[in-house]
Design an enzyme around this catalytic site. Structure first.
Site: not given
Length: 135
Positions: A8-10, A12
């Site tokens: 999810a971080y990647c 975004s």
């Protein structure tokens, strides 16, 4: 660079990059007197890893030993640049009108590796992840 366990971080981060690059193209096409810069930070000591761990714990998420080990590894080995140093690099890059600012040597090396070896780097990252954090 895509990293295991940070899907999810990647997503975004990659979304912000695509948005910024598209915006830069639109500004150039419209000949607006504005410059758009994309910042690619390396490991900056912002407390992001510890903050995420504390937030998850406060929400009652049952954290694994592997997740705690990952945060410790990031804090000790990867997140090394002082925020003030990162800010100076970013401000200097914006003042120079740079379209892309890579903050830190690690960001430059990773950017080069991802662009030069797009098929190889995921295997290398996966192997390093297994070696450092286990299966």
């Amino acid at each position: 660079m895509a990293q295991p366990t940070l899907t999810a971080y990647c997503a975004s981060k990659f979304g912000v990059r695509g948005f910024t690059e598209a915006l830069r193209t639109e500004v150039l096409a419209a000949r607006h007197p504005v410059k758009v810069t994309t910042v690619h930070p390396g490991g900056v000591k912002t407390g992001i890893a510890s903050g995420n761990l504390a937030d998850a714990s406060a929400r009652g998420v049952d954290l694994t030993a592997s997740q705690r080990k990952r945060v410790d590894f990031y804090n000790q080995r990867l997140l090394r640049m002082q925020p003030s140093d990162a800010a100076n690099i970013i401000l200097d890059g914006v003042a120079a009108g740079s379209p892309r600012i890579r903050v830190g040597r690690d960001a430059k090396v990773l950017d080069y590796a991802v662009r030069r070896f797009p098929e190889l780097y995921p295997r290398v990252v996966a192997g390093l992840d297994r070696r450092v954090f286990g299966a």
